[in-house]
Design an enzyme around this catalytic site. Structure first.
Site, mmCIF file in Angstrom:
data_model
loop_
_atom_site.group_PDB
_atom_site.id
_atom_site.type_symbol
_atom_site.label_atom_id
_atom_site.label_comp_id
_atom_site.label_asym_id
_atom_site.label_seq_id
_atom_site.Cartn_x
_atom_site.Cartn_y
_atom_site.Cartn_z
ATOM 1 N N ASP A 170 0.852 -1.183 0.000
ATOM 2 C CA ASP A 170 0.000 0.000 0.000
ATOM 3 C C ASP A 170 0.889 1.233 0.000
ATOM 4 O O ASP A 170 1.606 1.501 0.974
ATOM 5 C CB ASP A 170 -0.911 0.000 1.236
ATOM 6 C CG ASP A 170 -2.021 1.030 1.153
ATOM 7 O OD1 ASP A 170 -1.751 2.154 0.675
ATOM 8 O OD2 ASP A 170 -3.144 0.721 1.578
ATOM 9 N N HIS A 200 -3.373 -0.970 -2.305
ATOM 10 C CA HIS A 200 -4.450 -0.129 -1.784
ATOM 11 C C HIS A 200 -5.668 -0.216 -2.698
ATOM 12 O O HIS A 200 -5.557 -0.161 -3.918
ATOM 13 C CB HIS A 200 -3.978 1.321 -1.688
ATOM 14 C CG HIS A 200 -4.940 2.213 -0.970
ATOM 15 N ND1 HIS A 200 -4.973 2.314 0.394
ATOM 16 C CD2 HIS A 200 -5.909 3.047 -1.434
ATOM 17 C CE1 HIS A 200 -5.912 3.171 0.752
ATOM 18 N NE2 HIS A 200 -6.504 3.628 -0.340
#
Length: 234
Positions: A170, A200
């Site tokens: 992420d 993400h």
């Protein structure tokens, strides 16, 4: 075939609306679903309907109502930039007011039976965390909640179980941020799941980062968690 889920927009407060999705039984435990920065767009509405099919009475509040009511944005280009600007213009005092009003509004609905919980994605994950810290909800789930690691001083106020879902890769939430969340909630009834290979936004099928194996596993874990803490077993 018509969907067994009924949906409508309802008023939470003057000028503040939310997308309500009712389960086939028309009643069920309440679940406030907090949006990403892209508004209550098709993805968020589909999630509301998905959780309604799972038996919950779901309310997705339109938290950007002061700036751009009912805004629906995509994930790239100008839409992404506008979404970021809306998030930056969302004042902290308005965040907490909207969280409290959403929980209260859902709890007051006749279709919400028993306990109320919260779930959120991206920015909404942070709002679900704040709902756990500042209201009396029964459980909270945060998917890749950006910024939670900057508000860990509020963890002391959490009394309900929490579940966190993070992506291994992420760009917005590095591993050290996840570790800080893990440490701050270690004394709570908290689960922290990290999904290998995911990025993400892995739960959103409209994003390039969608990762079906992680989304399926996370959804199963979420349902088991919410059923345990919000649903009556009798």
């Amino acid at each position: 075939m018509n969907s067994p889920v009924r949906t409508s927009w309802i008023d939470i407060a003057p000028g503040f609306a939310g997308y309500l999705a009712l389960p086939p039984a028309r009643r069920g435990p309440g679940l406030v679903l907090f949006q990403e920065i892209f508004g209550v767009n098709p993805h968020i509405r589909a999630l509301a309907e998905q959780y309604a099919l799972d038996g919950f009475t779901v309310l997705a509040p339109d938290v950007f109502w002061r700036q751009a009511p009912r805004v629906e944005l995509g994930y790239e280009g100008a839409d992404r930039e506008r979404a970021r600007a809306l998030m930056q213009g969302y004042a902290a005092e308005h965040v907490l007011a909207d969280v409290a009003a959403s929980v209260q509004a859902l709890r007051g609905r006749p279709e919400a039976r028993g306990r109320v919980g919260a779930i959120g994605y991206c920015m909404g994950g942070r709002l679900a965390y704040l709902a756990a810290a500042t209201t009396d909800i029964g459980a909270a789930v945060a998917y890749y909640g950006g910024g939670i690691q900057t508000q860990l001083d509020r963890a002391a106020g959490i009394t309900c179980p929490l579940q966190f879902h993070y992506a291994e890769h992420d760009e917005n939430i590095p591993p050290e941020a996840v570790q800080r969340v893990r440490q701050a909630t270690a004394g709570k009834a908290a689960e922290v799941h990290v999904y290998p290979g995911a990025m993400h936004g892995f739960n959103c099928w409209a994003r390039a980062s969608y990762h079906a194996p992680s989304a399926a596993l996370a959804h199963g874990r979420t349902l088991a968690f919410l059923a345990t803490h919000l649903m009556d077993t009798a």
